[in-house]
Enzyme design. Structure first.
Site, PDB file in Angstrom:
ATOM      1  N   GLN A  64      79.640  14.739  32.822  1.00  0.00           N
ATOM      2  CA  GLN A  64      79.205  15.532  31.670  1.00  0.00           C
ATOM      3  C   GLN A  64      79.328  17.009  31.984  1.00  0.00           C
ATOM      4  O   GLN A  64      78.867  17.490  33.018  1.00  0.00           O
ATOM      5  CB  GLN A  64      77.763  15.243  31.265  1.00  0.00           C
ATOM      6  CG  GLN A  64      77.509  15.924  29.916  1.00  0.00           C
ATOM      7  CD  GLN A  64      76.080  15.940  29.466  1.00  0.00           C
ATOM      8  OE1 GLN A  64      75.211  16.410  30.191  1.00  0.00           O
ATOM      9  NE2 GLN A  64      75.828  15.438  28.263  1.00  0.00           N
ATOM     10  N   CYS A  94      71.859  20.022  24.759  1.00  0.00           N
ATOM     11  CA  CYS A  94      70.793  20.585  25.592  1.00  0.00           C
ATOM     12  C   CYS A  94      70.238  21.862  24.944  1.00  0.00           C
ATOM     13  O   CYS A  94      70.995  22.789  24.658  1.00  0.00           O
ATOM     14  CB  CYS A  94      71.311  20.886  26.997  1.00  0.00           C
ATOM     15  SG  CYS A  94      70.043  21.647  28.018  1.00  0.00           S
ATOM     16  N   GLY A 206      67.707   7.856  22.367  1.00  0.00           N
ATOM     17  CA  GLY A 206      66.404   8.477  22.131  1.00  0.00           C
ATOM     18  C   GLY A 206      65.296   7.462  21.952  1.00  0.00           C
ATOM     19  O   GLY A 206      65.310   6.682  20.993  1.00  0.00           O
ATOM     20  N   GLY A 207      64.355   7.439  22.904  1.00  0.00           N
ATOM     21  CA  GLY A 207      63.128   6.644  22.751  1.00  0.00           C
ATOM     22  C   GLY A 207      63.301   5.137  22.817  1.00  0.00           C
ATOM     23  O   GLY A 207      62.420   4.393  22.387  1.00  0.00           O
TER      24      GLY A 207
END
Ligand SMILES: Cc1cc2nc3c(=O)[nH]c(=O)nc-3n(C[C@H](O)[C@H](O)[C@H](O)COP(=O)(O)O)c2cc1C
Length: 330
Positions: A64, A94, A206-207
């Site tokens: 990345q 980010c 996410g989550g």
């Protein structure tokens, strides 16, 4: 090689370094792994072996990168390909102040044309796939039209895989840590994007913490990326292997501990510090009897900068005690 992105472990600064990735690969052969974000300038001018080096056992592996200068990004693509990475991923998610100041990460969601230009140049610089990881919006902007337009710009530039962290980025006023909890996740928006872009590979992130959640997301998206749940509880990967990849035999925690100690022994000979490897194994017994003993042993003996490898040999006593406790429990 066709990359399987059904499940991937998220890039995480200070977490997904090469030792963590080796450890994760012991637990799962099928997940896709990502490096921490590396700034283009570090990749080009830094100590390449230290910053970009990896063990081939970690593959398939994506690098990345963070940046917005197309020539630098193009240079990093060439380096990544030459070094044997399987994919290069651009960070468009980010939100940290430092990253914004350098004009990369989430603030680029505001500049679709610049991103498209960068992606285009990256794709023409290498043969490995170029993918993007982004958020679903920023500040006051969280809607289908904006996100879909952004994604269409990236895909028109040739990027066919987009990882969507289902939470917008707040560019002012929140710390990066708060930006991982606030605001609320919005999975339906990711599903809508997938529905409208059948030809794109859309990975949701996410989550996500449980295999039944993964299964549900996989009915609507092409892949699932998981970060913290795996870092905190790495053995979760064996549930993923069994339930998502239908792997019959997964390694026991005892086998993993033995293998990581062998790796440690080899790495220490090459000059790696004990704590640089063992810090990633804190969660191996997460939720299990013996978890406290494991963590205590690590923190008392293997977390200091000058920890001695000899102490690692005794850790197998903790492992065997934990095995006995587990057998009594089951
Ligand atoms: C400690 C930490 C470091 C992170 N560093 C990166 C990074 O380098 N690049 C990136 O794209 N995302 C980074 N993220 C975000 C994760 O990749 C992921 O999108 C986020 O944690 C949401 O997934 P999760 O809820 O499964 O953890 C980081 C997250 C954490 C917790």
């Amino acid at each position: 090689m066709e990359i399987n992105r059904k499940i991937s472990v998220a890039p995480m600064m200070d977490c997904t370094d090469r030792h963590e990735r080796y450890f994760l690969r012991l637990l799962s052969k099928n997940v896709m792994l990502y490096t921490e974000m590396v700034a283009t300038k570090s990749a080009i001018f830094g100590d390449r072996k230290k910053i970009l080096g990896f063990n081939r056992f970690e593959k398939p592996l994506a690098l990345q990168v963070g940046g917005s200068d197309k020539n630098d990004l193009s240079e990093v693509c060439k380096i990544a390909e030459e070094m044997g990475y399987d994919e290069i991923n651009i960070n468009l998610g980010c939100p940290s102040k430092k990253v914004q100041k350098n004009k990369f990460g989430a603030c680029l969601i505001k500049e679709p044309d610049l991103v498209a230009d960068c992606v285009n140049k990256m794709i023409s610089s290498c043969k490995i796939p170029v993918t993007a990881k982004t958020r679903i919006g920023f500040d006051d902007v969280e809607n289908y039209e904006y996100l879909n337009n952004f994604i269409n710009k990236i895909s028109s530039a040739g990027c066919k895989t987009v990882i969507l962290h289902a939470r917008k980025a707040i560019l002012k006023g929140l710390t990066p840590k708060e930006n991982l909890k606030i605001p609320k996740l919005n999975y339906p928006l990711v599903y809508e994007i997938k529905k409208a872009n059948e030809n794109l590979e859309i990975i949701i992130n996410g989550g996500i913490t449980k295999t039944n959640q993964i299964k549900e997301h996989l009915t609507k998206c092409d892949g699932v990326m998981i970060g913290r749940a795996i870092y905190q509880n790495p053995y979760f990967l064996t549930d993923i292997e069994k339930e998502i990849f239908n792997t019959n035999e997964v390694p026991s925690r005892e086998q993993i501990a033995k293998q990581i100690i062998s790796y440690l022994e080899e790495e220490v000979k090459l000059g790696t510090k004990v704590n640089h490897i063992m810090r990633h194994t804190v969660g191996l017994y997460h939720g299990q009897p013996g978890s406290k003993d494991w963590k205590r042993y690590l923190s008392d003996n293997m977390m200091a900068r000058d920890s001695d490898f000899q102490k690692a040999k005794h850790i197998m006593t903790i492992v065997q005690n934990n095995e006995k406790a587990n057998q009594l429990n089951s």
